[in-house]
Motif scaffolding. Sequence first.
Motif, PDB file in Angstrom:
ATOM      1  N   ASP A 154       0.867  -1.164   0.000  1.00 46.58           N
ATOM      2  CA  ASP A 154       0.000   0.000   0.000  1.00 46.58           C
ATOM      3  C   ASP A 154       0.916   1.230   0.000  1.00 46.58           C
ATOM      4  OD1 ASP A 154      -1.667   2.086   0.553  1.00 46.58           O
ATOM      5  OD2 ASP A 154      -2.330   1.330   2.509  1.00 46.58           O
ATOM      6  N   ALA A 155       0.826   2.047  -1.060  1.00 42.24           N
ATOM      7  CA  ALA A 155       1.697   3.227  -1.133  1.00 42.24           C
ATOM      8  C   ALA A 155       1.532   4.097   0.115  1.00 42.24           C
ATOM      9  CB  ALA A 155       1.396   4.035  -2.393  1.00 42.24           C
ATOM     10  N   GLY A 156       0.371   4.034   0.725  1.00 39.87           N
ATOM     11  CA  GLY A 156       0.109   4.826   1.922  1.00 39.87           C
ATOM     12  C   GLY A 156       0.905   4.387   3.138  1.00 39.87           C
ATOM     13  N   GLU A 157       1.580   3.235   3.012  1.00 38.02           N
ATOM     14  CA  GLU A 157       2.381   2.762   4.152  1.00 38.02           C
ATOM     15  C   GLU A 157       3.820   3.268   4.076  1.00 38.02           C
ATOM     16  OE1 GLU A 157       2.222  -1.553   4.609  1.00 38.02           O
ATOM     17  OE2 GLU A 157       3.902  -1.508   6.027  1.00 38.02           O
ATOM     18  N   ILE A 158       4.219   3.776   2.909  1.00 33.21           N
ATOM     19  CA  ILE A 158       5.633   4.147   2.687  1.00 33.21           C
ATOM     20  C   ILE A 158       5.966   5.495   3.321  1.00 33.21           C
ATOM     21  CG2 ILE A 158       7.345   4.737   0.917  1.00 33.21           C
ATOM     22  CD1 ILE A 158       5.807   2.770  -0.947  1.00 33.21           C
ATOM     23  N   ILE A 159       7.080   5.546   4.026  1.00 33.84           N
ATOM     24  CA  ILE A 159       7.592   6.809   4.568  1.00 33.84           C
ATOM     25  C   ILE A 159       9.026   6.986   4.081  1.00 33.84           C
ATOM     26  CG2 ILE A 159       8.187   8.083   6.678  1.00 33.84           C
ATOM     27  CD1 ILE A 159       6.037   6.346   8.098  1.00 33.84           C
ATOM     28  N   PRO A 198      24.803   6.640  -2.515  1.00 36.15           N
ATOM     29  CA  PRO A 198      24.700   6.985  -1.094  1.00 36.15           C
ATOM     30  C   PRO A 198      24.627   8.492  -0.887  1.00 36.15           C
ATOM     31  CG  PRO A 198      26.854   6.007  -1.614  1.00 36.15           C
ATOM     32  CD  PRO A 198      26.099   6.081  -2.890  1.00 36.15           C
ATOM     33  N   ALA A 199      25.084   9.281  -1.875  1.00 36.93           N
ATOM     34  CA  ALA A 199      25.133  10.738  -1.706  1.00 36.93           C
ATOM     35  C   ALA A 199      23.738  11.350  -1.630  1.00 36.93           C
ATOM     36  CB  ALA A 199      25.933  11.372  -2.847  1.00 36.93           C
ATOM     37  N   ASN A 200      22.731  10.662  -2.176  1.00 40.92           N
ATOM     38  CA  ASN A 200      21.381  11.212  -2.123  1.00 40.92           C
ATOM     39  C   ASN A 200      20.716  11.006  -0.764  1.00 40.92           C
ATOM     40  OD1 ASN A 200      20.370  12.314  -4.793  1.00 40.92           O
ATOM     41  ND2 ASN A 200      21.393  10.445  -5.431  1.00 40.92           N
ATOM     42  N   ARG A 201      21.179   9.997  -0.043  1.00 44.42           N
ATOM     43  CA  ARG A 201      20.621   9.719   1.281  1.00 44.42           C
ATOM     44  C   ARG A 201      19.105   9.542   1.244  1.00 44.42           C
ATOM     45  NH1 ARG A 201      22.652   7.399   3.548  1.00 44.42           N
ATOM     46  NH2 ARG A 201      22.227   7.894   5.691  1.00 44.42           N
ATOM     47  N   ILE A 202      18.634   8.729   0.320  1.00 45.03           N
ATOM     48  CA  ILE A 202      17.200   8.463   0.267  1.00 45.03           C
ATOM     49  C   ILE A 202      16.925   7.016   0.666  1.00 45.03           C
ATOM     50  CG2 ILE A 202      15.128   8.354  -1.191  1.00 45.03           C
ATOM     51  CD1 ILE A 202      16.040  11.195  -0.685  1.00 45.03           C
ATOM     52  N   GLY A 203      16.211   6.865   1.768  1.00 43.42           N
ATOM     53  CA  GLY A 203      15.767   5.561   2.215  1.00 43.42           C
ATOM     54  C   GLY A 203      14.262   5.600   2.395  1.00 43.42           C
ATOM     55  N   TRP A 204      13.701   4.485   2.815  1.00 39.49           N
ATOM     56  CA  TRP A 204      12.267   4.474   3.118  1.00 39.49           C
ATOM     57  C   TRP A 204      11.950   3.320   4.059  1.00 39.49           C
ATOM     58  CZ3 TRP A 204      14.204   2.371  -1.342  1.00 39.49           C
ATOM     59  CH2 TRP A 204      13.778   1.094  -1.723  1.00 39.49           C
ATOM     60  N   THR A 205      10.751   3.357   4.612  1.00 43.17           N
ATOM     61  CA  THR A 205      10.304   2.265   5.454  1.00 43.17           C
ATOM     62  C   THR A 205       8.833   1.968   5.197  1.00 43.17           C
ATOM     63  OG1 THR A 205       9.913   1.545   7.747  1.00 43.17           O
ATOM     64  CG2 THR A 205       9.985   3.906   7.359  1.00 43.17           C
ATOM     65  N   LEU A 206       8.490   0.702   5.369  1.00 47.26           N
ATOM     66  CA  LEU A 206       7.101   0.237   5.356  1.00 47.26           C
ATOM     67  C   LEU A 206       6.848  -0.267   6.770  1.00 47.26           C
ATOM     68  CD1 LEU A 206       7.453  -1.816   2.077  1.00 47.26           C
ATOM     69  CD2 LEU A 206       5.714  -0.059   2.386  1.00 47.26           C
ATOM     70  N   PRO A 207       6.377   0.576   7.663  1.00 50.55           N
ATOM     71  CA  PRO A 207       6.396   0.217   9.091  1.00 50.55           C
ATOM     72  C   PRO A 207       5.158  -0.539   9.583  1.00 50.55           C
ATOM     73  CG  PRO A 207       6.084   2.587   8.798  1.00 50.55           C
ATOM     74  CD  PRO A 207       5.958   1.963   7.454  1.00 50.55           C
ATOM     75  N   GLY A 208       4.355  -1.069   8.673  1.00 53.11           N
ATOM     76  CA  GLY A 208       3.230  -1.893   9.106  1.00 53.11           C
ATOM     77  C   GLY A 208       2.306  -1.145  10.049  1.00 53.11           C
ATOM     78  N   ARG A 209       1.949  -1.804  11.143  1.00 49.94           N
ATOM     79  CA  ARG A 209       0.976  -1.196  12.053  1.00 49.94           C
ATOM     80  C   ARG A 209       1.559  -0.013  12.826  1.00 49.94           C
ATOM     81  NH1 ARG A 209       0.530  -5.549  17.068  1.00 49.94           N
ATOM     82  NH2 ARG A 209      -0.097  -7.033  15.464  1.00 49.94           N
ATOM     83  N   TYR A 210       2.867   0.216  12.666  1.00 47.91           N
ATOM     84  CA  TYR A 210       3.508   1.330  13.376  1.00 47.91           C
ATOM     85  C   TYR A 210       3.602   2.582  12.517  1.00 47.91           C
ATOM     86  CZ  TYR A 210       4.623  -2.487  16.501  1.00 47.91           C
ATOM     87  OH  TYR A 210       4.532  -3.570  17.330  1.00 47.91           O
ATOM     88  N   LYS A 211       2.882   2.585  11.411  1.00 50.52           N
ATOM     89  CA  LYS A 211       2.971   3.697  10.460  1.00 50.52           C
ATOM     90  C   LYS A 211       2.818   5.071  11.125  1.00 50.52           C
ATOM     91  CE  LYS A 211       2.473   6.202   6.629  1.00 50.52           C
ATOM     92  NZ  LYS A 211       1.290   6.905   6.230  1.00 50.52           N
ATOM     93  N   ALA A 212       1.784   5.226  11.919  1.00 53.97           N
ATOM     94  CA  ALA A 212       1.504   6.548  12.504  1.00 53.97           C
ATOM     95  C   ALA A 212       2.654   7.012  13.392  1.00 53.97           C
ATOM     96  CB  ALA A 212       0.195   6.508  13.294  1.00 53.97           C
ATOM     97  N   VAL A 266       5.843   6.020  13.358  1.00 58.76           N
ATOM     98  CA  VAL A 266       7.079   6.256  12.608  1.00 58.76           C
ATOM     99  C   VAL A 266       6.979   7.580  11.836  1.00 58.76           C
ATOM    100  CG1 VAL A 266       8.572   5.403  10.757  1.00 58.76           C
ATOM    101  CG2 VAL A 266       7.678   3.813  12.464  1.00 58.76           C
ATOM    102  N   GLU A 267       5.818   7.834  11.271  1.00 59.42           N
ATOM    103  CA  GLU A 267       5.643   9.085  10.526  1.00 59.42           C
ATOM    104  C   GLU A 267       5.824  10.291  11.443  1.00 59.42           C
ATOM    105  OE1 GLU A 267       2.590   9.154   7.528  1.00 59.42           O
ATOM    106  OE2 GLU A 267       2.008  11.158   8.173  1.00 59.42           O
ATOM    107  N   LYS A 268       5.292  10.185  12.634  1.00 55.32           N
ATOM    108  CA  LYS A 268       5.436  11.279  13.595  1.00 55.32           C
ATOM    109  C   LYS A 268       6.903  11.445  13.998  1.00 55.32           C
ATOM    110  CE  LYS A 268       3.366  11.294  17.844  1.00 55.32           C
ATOM    111  NZ  LYS A 268       2.111  11.239  18.627  1.00 55.32           N
ATOM    112  N   LEU A 269       7.568  10.324  14.238  1.00 51.62           N
ATOM    113  CA  LEU A 269       8.978  10.394  14.633  1.00 51.62           C
ATOM    114  C   LEU A 269       9.845  10.971  13.513  1.00 51.62           C
ATOM    115  CD1 LEU A 269       9.236   7.007  16.543  1.00 51.62           C
ATOM    116  CD2 LEU A 269       9.600   9.280  17.528  1.00 51.62           C
TER     117      LEU A 269
END
Lengths: 478, 478
Positions: free
Chosen positions: B171-176, B321-335, B337-340
């Motif tokens: 779900d794209a809505g899970e990606i941070i 590595p110079a762009n420093r772009i990562g992401w997470t799919l934090p499952g039920r912890y989405k809210a 992780v997004e706040k953090l």
Amino acid sequence: MKLYETLAADIASQIAQGVIREGEKIPSVRQTSQHHNLSVSTVIRAFLLLESQGLIESRPQSGYFVRRKPAVQATATASEPPAPAQMARGETLDTSEFVLTTLRSINQGSVPLGSPYPDPAAFPWVKLNQYANSLARRVGQMGMTADLPPGNPELIRQIARRHLENGLAVDAGEIIVTTGATEAINLCLQAVAAPGSAIAVESPTYYALIQAIERMGMRVVEITTDPALGIDLQALERAIVEQGVVACMVMPNFQNPLGYQMSDERKRAMVEMLARHDVPVIENDVYHELYYGDVHPSSLKNYDTRGLVLHCNSFSKTLSPANRIGWTLPGRYKAQVEKLKFLNTLNTPALPQLAIAEYLKNDGYDYHLRKVRKAYAQQASIMAAAVRRFFPDGTSVSTPAGGYLLWVTLPDSVRALELYARAQERGISIGAGNIFATGDAFQHCIRLNYSYPWTPEVEAAVRTLGLLAGELLDHDTL
Amino acid sequence: MKLYETLAADIASQIAQGVIREGEKIPSVRQTSQHHNLSVSTVIRAFLLLESQGLIESRPQSGYFVRRKPAVQATATASEPPAPAQMARGETLDTSEFVLTTLRSINQGSVPLGSPYPDPAAFPWVKLNQYANSLARRVGQMGMTADLPPGNPELIRQIARRHLENGLAVDAGEIIVTTGATEAINLCLQAVAAPGSAIAVESPTYYALIQAIERMGMRVVEITTDPALGIDLQALERAIVEQGVVACMVMPNFQNPLGYQMSDERKRAMVEMLARHDVPVIENDVYHELYYGDVHPSSLKNYDTRGLVLHCNSFSKTLSPANRIGWTLPGRYKAQVEKLKFLNTLNTPALPQLAIAEYLKNDGYDYHLRKVRKAYAQQASIMAAAVRRFFPDGTSVSTPAGGYLLWVTLPDSVRALELYARAQERGISIGAGNIFATGDAFQHCIRLNYSYPWTPEVEAAVRTLGLLAGELLDHDTL
């Protein structure tokens, strides 16, 4: 069921049975840990669970209390139209959530008076993009290690030069580049204090400082702050002695939200007082370059002889928030902060660092700053005059000495969250006073952004706000 | 003197007087807190101070012990040449400091066998810079709010599409979006556990995971890990039941440093076992795209039905590595992780996000990945063969199934830190095994990077390492 869930269920049942009653303090984390023979972290998780369930609430410097039931609230506010669920008066506000909601509402067609960012149209995008553009063509492959903490060497040189031009002779070796001032503040805070520590802030204060403190499991101690002079130094000293404050976080120049500039004497006095107690201070100086006076202001860092001032700064308010380039001069905490930066985000992206370094190397920053300072100073007067004209009697406004934020104090009975909700419905965003403190002290205040050119649309928005405030006022005094 | 300093001085004096003796366990944080009627955070600060003074040391899963005096050590190693001060055998290593030192030594003219990054020459710089370049010209002013957490919508769409192509319908809505996987891991860890929590990791593990756990004041629990099969699931389950492990962090694909790929069956079994205990797992999957086999591997996330897998990923190993772009799919912890994310760095810089989104939108990623996978697979064999040829008898090497890191286990008596120091003198960097665990278990192991083309210079460096290892071996067996 996990231990913490069992504990939470026990406490919930005690509350349900009236063993602990509404408004009463529940036993402390430590007492509970000893009494139930559970680890402190289990107790904390249980309390957080109960808090998220709305059964208890934390009060700064006091501990956890049983929440008063909404029914009590409903009686007191029965004549009011219902406010949006998450903003109901008296409910504990999830500030981070609310701030994020406020920020997201900006650029969604609303008049962005609630924005903490300056009008992006005023930034030197053409130049910045030209530099990014020519760098992207020129640099070819970017190594990883050149930009490891403390950061890109060229950018660090340019930051040191800029400080020197502004009268602060810094050791370039002290500078650490960060992902905006936000990361700088988080790292500095973690370097100077541990979970459980008491941290003093101005009241009202920039909400991100409260969030940073709470996120680390530290305790917010709010110090009385004069809207013109700044933080009360005697109250701060008392908090150090009596409440064990181990560090403080302030914005001595054009404080967000009040807009004052601390005098040189008070800055010096503050640094000296803190040095006597060996208490470090995190100085958030992101509006430093946006002064309206003839000379740039001093920073606390100018008076620091003991390495106890951790200066945090950024280009987000002056060049572009999209680059996310901040920095810190962490004094004697340099080694810890550098290590934490490495642990937190490894390093800061290369291209934004290089683009800003290139911009600073060439002329144009001073010209750009002179232009925005003049515009902001003019718009401050216009916005203040409009608020005085359109808002209800009993409203007062701040007199910012720099920056682009106006603090509006409404009559006591007007609820900023209510005003926020009604303004949103009319496509106007505002900063509700509630986010600038842990308690209710500023729930009748709002913050307005005047960095945007004064257009008929902005004027209409301010007029609408004034009318809405009037409606809310009538409602409460009926 | 502060409370924690007083406490530290008391304990130091007990140690000096022999009340607590060398090698003995000192009372736990909780016992000390109760006994002295001090807060837990005061006790932790005191212990950290004593540790930094070299008087006590923490042992995983056991607590704090009085350090054995260097004199004891000196007798045992008297015949050895002195090692560099900060790396003396038996001394507690400041791992973060040492890792940063290792990283900095790369690109300073040394053969970068100790680098955790792939050879930058293999990245598609020309294309990436072209996109950054044309974006910088095209986008003009960049708003702030489009890139607020969860991140740039176009990049999020592209990440979701890539996952789908790799067989993971997300779900794209899970990606941070985060500042590299480093930030993702930090945020996920803070979302699932509190200070004091026990967190399980593989042993050996990627050092940044240990650092993240320790930085949060959590406890590292190291689980036996098979070099070919991965983490021991029975041992992990025991740690959950018996040691109260509340979360774990693993790299199921091409683990750093061992290089194995967990089988689909084991991945599924792990997710199911954790679900039974309601324990979340942070999956660090940054090498996912660098497989040598015919099909891309599955992730733990593929088997997650309960939202308990927090998947962390990044473009740093595959694009830059110079762009420093990562992401997470934090499952039920989405809210959470997004706040953090919002609290930690506010948002991720715009241009790097846009440049990567643009790169992914166009073709070329798969072609680029096929090229580097083929190169890495070949170089893995060559490097392993060279190590077998040049290193002393009793040396064994890993068989990586992906990535670009080789794990070399030397005869027990060879000290990796000693080898590190001698190799540095000859302009060769290596990864010392010590950084991959909290204890001494891997002090005879090293990690070598084989992402660079196999040149005579690299071959000579491996030969030199083998000779140095032989010298150290002789030394100890004399």
